[in-house]
Design a protein around this motif. Sequence first.
Motif, PDB file in Angstrom:
ATOM      1  N   GLU A  63      13.651 -11.863  -7.351  1.00 50.66           N
ATOM      2  CA  GLU A  63      13.954 -10.551  -6.798  1.00 50.66           C
ATOM      3  C   GLU A  63      13.964  -9.319  -8.009  1.00 50.66           C
ATOM      4  O   GLU A  63      14.572  -9.410  -8.892  1.00 50.66           O
ATOM      5  CB  GLU A  63      15.058 -10.203  -5.899  1.00 50.66           C
ATOM      6  N   ASN A  64      12.790  -8.405  -7.846  1.00 49.47           N
ATOM      7  CA  ASN A  64      12.669  -7.358  -8.694  1.00 49.47           C
ATOM      8  C   ASN A  64      12.898  -7.610 -10.138  1.00 49.47           C
ATOM      9  O   ASN A  64      13.373  -6.891 -10.927  1.00 49.47           O
ATOM     10  CB  ASN A  64      14.051  -6.462  -8.354  1.00 49.47           C
ATOM     11  N   CYS A  65      12.058  -8.864 -10.367  1.00 50.57           N
ATOM     12  CA  CYS A  65      12.023  -9.234 -11.856  1.00 50.57           C
ATOM     13  C   CYS A  65      11.043  -8.755 -12.580  1.00 50.57           C
ATOM     14  O   CYS A  65      10.803  -9.106 -13.678  1.00 50.57           O
ATOM     15  CB  CYS A  65      12.155 -10.786 -12.040  1.00 50.57           C
ATOM     16  N   GLY A  66      10.050  -7.834 -11.918  1.00 45.59           N
ATOM     17  CA  GLY A  66       8.845  -7.327 -12.443  1.00 45.59           C
ATOM     18  C   GLY A  66       7.713  -8.133 -12.186  1.00 45.59           C
ATOM     19  O   GLY A  66       6.612  -7.743 -12.957  1.00 45.59           O
ATOM     20  N   TYR A  67       7.792  -9.179 -11.474  1.00 44.38           N
ATOM     21  CA  TYR A  67       6.430 -10.144 -11.177  1.00 44.38           C
ATOM     22  C   TYR A  67       5.323  -9.138 -10.318  1.00 44.38           C
ATOM     23  O   TYR A  67       4.186  -9.519 -10.554  1.00 44.38           O
ATOM     24  CB  TYR A  67       6.906 -11.304 -10.677  1.00 44.38           C
ATOM     25  N   VAL A  68       5.812  -8.352  -9.498  1.00 46.28           N
ATOM     26  CA  VAL A  68       4.832  -7.648  -8.544  1.00 46.28           C
ATOM     27  C   VAL A  68       4.081  -6.573  -9.087  1.00 46.28           C
ATOM     28  O   VAL A  68       4.262  -5.268  -9.337  1.00 46.28           O
ATOM     29  CB  VAL A  68       5.805  -7.048  -7.471  1.00 46.28           C
ATOM     30  N   THR A  69       3.103  -7.051 -10.133  1.00 43.43           N
ATOM     31  CA  THR A  69       2.314  -6.231 -11.041  1.00 43.43           C
ATOM     32  C   THR A  69       0.949  -5.998 -10.080  1.00 43.43           C
ATOM     33  O   THR A  69       0.526  -6.867  -9.330  1.00 43.43           O
ATOM     34  CB  THR A  69       2.000  -6.907 -12.452  1.00 43.43           C
ATOM     35  N   ASP A  70       0.172  -5.206 -10.891  1.00 38.13           N
ATOM     36  CA  ASP A  70      -1.284  -4.947 -10.338  1.00 38.13           C
ATOM     37  C   ASP A  70      -2.091  -6.198 -10.458  1.00 38.13           C
ATOM     38  O   ASP A  70      -2.757  -6.567  -9.570  1.00 38.13           O
ATOM     39  CB  ASP A  70      -1.939  -3.866 -10.945  1.00 38.13           C
ATOM     40  N   ASP A  71      -1.831  -6.919 -11.701  1.00 36.88           N
ATOM     41  CA  ASP A  71      -2.503  -8.087 -11.673  1.00 36.88           C
ATOM     42  C   ASP A  71      -2.018  -9.334 -10.693  1.00 36.88           C
ATOM     43  O   ASP A  71      -3.152 -10.079 -10.098  1.00 36.88           O
ATOM     44  CB  ASP A  71      -2.361  -8.666 -13.150  1.00 36.88           C
ATOM     45  N   PHE A  72      -0.811  -9.292 -10.684  1.00 35.03           N
ATOM     46  CA  PHE A  72      -0.512 -10.200  -9.566  1.00 35.03           C
ATOM     47  C   PHE A  72      -0.814 -10.116  -8.167  1.00 35.03           C
ATOM     48  O   PHE A  72      -1.429 -10.951  -7.407  1.00 35.03           O
ATOM     49  CB  PHE A  72       1.176 -10.274  -9.558  1.00 35.03           C
ATOM     50  N   LEU A  73      -0.940  -8.683  -7.786  1.00 37.79           N
ATOM     51  CA  LEU A  73      -1.158  -8.230  -6.422  1.00 37.79           C
ATOM     52  C   LEU A  73      -2.571  -8.537  -6.245  1.00 37.79           C
ATOM     53  O   LEU A  73      -3.141  -9.099  -5.170  1.00 37.79           O
ATOM     54  CB  LEU A  73      -0.912  -7.063  -6.151  1.00 37.79           C
ATOM     55  N   THR A  74      -3.411  -8.412  -7.206  1.00 38.71           N
ATOM     56  CA  THR A  74      -5.029  -8.476  -7.242  1.00 38.71           C
ATOM     57  C   THR A  74      -5.094 -10.095  -7.155  1.00 38.71           C
ATOM     58  O   THR A  74      -6.087 -10.309  -6.388  1.00 38.71           O
ATOM     59  CB  THR A  74      -5.469  -7.738  -8.288  1.00 38.71           C
ATOM     60  N   THR A  75      -4.568 -10.765  -7.810  1.00 37.44           N
ATOM     61  CA  THR A  75      -4.846 -12.347  -7.729  1.00 37.44           C
ATOM     62  C   THR A  75      -4.464 -12.799  -6.410  1.00 37.44           C
ATOM     63  O   THR A  75      -5.224 -13.557  -5.994  1.00 37.44           O
ATOM     64  CB  THR A  75      -3.864 -13.015  -8.908  1.00 37.44           C
ATOM     65  N   ILE A  76      -3.623 -12.264  -5.728  1.00 37.95           N
ATOM     66  CA  ILE A  76      -2.938 -12.880  -4.520  1.00 37.95           C
ATOM     67  C   ILE A  76      -4.259 -12.262  -3.457  1.00 37.95           C
ATOM     68  O   ILE A  76      -4.770 -13.004  -2.564  1.00 37.95           O
ATOM     69  CB  ILE A  76      -1.594 -12.342  -4.117  1.00 37.95           C
ATOM     70  N   ALA A  77      -4.748 -11.259  -3.425  1.00 34.64           N
ATOM     71  CA  ALA A  77      -5.847 -10.475  -2.731  1.00 34.64           C
ATOM     72  C   ALA A  77      -7.101 -11.541  -3.073  1.00 34.64           C
ATOM     73  O   ALA A  77      -7.522 -11.837  -1.713  1.00 34.64           O
ATOM     74  CB  ALA A  77      -6.152  -9.110  -3.173  1.00 34.64           C
ATOM     75  N   ARG A  78      -7.299 -11.916  -3.978  1.00 36.34           N
ATOM     76  CA  ARG A  78      -8.551 -12.636  -4.440  1.00 36.34           C
ATOM     77  C   ARG A  78      -8.263 -14.237  -3.689  1.00 36.34           C
ATOM     78  O   ARG A  78      -9.155 -14.707  -2.916  1.00 36.34           O
ATOM     79  CB  ARG A  78      -8.599 -12.971  -5.750  1.00 36.34           C
ATOM     80  N   GLY A  79      -6.996 -14.840  -3.727  1.00 32.39           N
ATOM     81  CA  GLY A  79      -6.758 -15.916  -3.185  1.00 32.39           C
ATOM     82  C   GLY A  79      -6.840 -15.953  -1.639  1.00 32.39           C
ATOM     83  O   GLY A  79      -7.069 -16.832  -0.965  1.00 32.39           O
ATOM     84  N   ALA A  80      -6.424 -14.743  -1.061  1.00 28.67           N
ATOM     85  CA  ALA A  80      -6.470 -14.588   0.333  1.00 28.67           C
ATOM     86  C   ALA A  80      -7.629 -14.446   1.038  1.00 28.67           C
ATOM     87  O   ALA A  80      -7.899 -14.039   2.102  1.00 28.67           O
ATOM     88  CB  ALA A  80      -5.495 -13.328   0.705  1.00 28.67           C
ATOM     89  N   GLY A  81      -8.812 -14.136   0.188  1.00 29.47           N
ATOM     90  CA  GLY A  81     -10.335 -13.730   0.429  1.00 29.47           C
ATOM     91  C   GLY A  81     -10.515 -12.283   0.895  1.00 29.47           C
ATOM     92  O   GLY A  81     -11.511 -12.412   2.028  1.00 29.47           O
ATOM     93  N   VAL A  82      -9.632 -11.390   0.582  1.00 23.09           N
ATOM     94  CA  VAL A  82      -9.938 -10.123   0.839  1.00 23.09           C
ATOM     95  C   VAL A  82     -11.294  -9.809   0.350  1.00 23.09           C
ATOM     96  O   VAL A  82     -11.654  -9.960  -0.875  1.00 23.09           O
ATOM     97  CB  VAL A  82      -8.965  -9.218   0.239  1.00 23.09           C
ATOM     98  N   PRO A  83     -12.422  -9.542   1.165  1.00 21.77           N
ATOM     99  CA  PRO A  83     -13.641  -9.364   0.925  1.00 21.77           C
ATOM    100  C   PRO A  83     -14.011  -8.191  -0.112  1.00 21.77           C
ATOM    101  O   PRO A  83     -14.961  -8.557  -1.088  1.00 21.77           O
ATOM    102  CB  PRO A  83     -14.377  -8.899   2.236  1.00 21.77           C
TER     103      PRO A  83
END
Length: 262
Positions: free
Chosen positions: A176-196
Amino acid sequence: MEGRDQERERLRAEREAAESQDAAATLARKRRVQYLTLAAFGAVAVIVALIVISQSGGDDGNDTPTTVAGVKGVAQVNSELRGISQSGQTLGDASAPVTVTEFGDPQCPVCKAFAEQIAPELISSEVKTGGVKYVYQPYLIIGPDSKPAMRAVLAAGEQGRFWNYLQLFYLNQGGENCGYVTDDFLTTIARGAGVPNIEKWNTDRNASKWDAVIQQGTTQAESFGFTGTPSIVVQGPNGQKAIGGGTIPTLEQIQSAIQDVS
């Protein structure tokens, strides 16, 4: 007389030798034909296999990846959601008579446990069959990193990947709130989710319209008296049932509520 006999023997030997050569040549031709036939068959088999592989790739015709470096659970989430329609925050048939609404926070560790232990079976047993639609509403109670995380999920919903993104986020959730929610992290999840369209998603997640969506979710959750996540509301033709929050709602509780309101 002896000379004629020798001549006949010589001619017979030459004829037999010629016949033997003809037989050997015929056998060689047959073998070449067999080899060419086998080679042609093998080539056709390879071509057919390549066609099958190319047509079976992806997720129901979508360019959903099966693995992405640094993202856990891509194939698992693809399997859980395969064949189910999505529209924004809604998973399943929009005309389904019963609605299960989850109020949650992407950073919530109890929501993570629900996403891993309960949601897949709920989706498989109730949503896939067409009798229930599953809606997610933001109820952000953990801290400052929850809002950019939720915006990223909502933006993925603009391209039909809300639930892929949400489930993957939970599977890869940090402290929780440890700083992992970065732009890089969010973008990596987007790629994994198949966001076109990652560029569009990146623009959409910063849109101001999400503030109203997040506030609406909070208002609804509080109107039911919820103070924790995940919290569940089941609504149907015969009323509604509220379950939670702060502890994990069980599948049995949700299914019982579905029966009560159906």
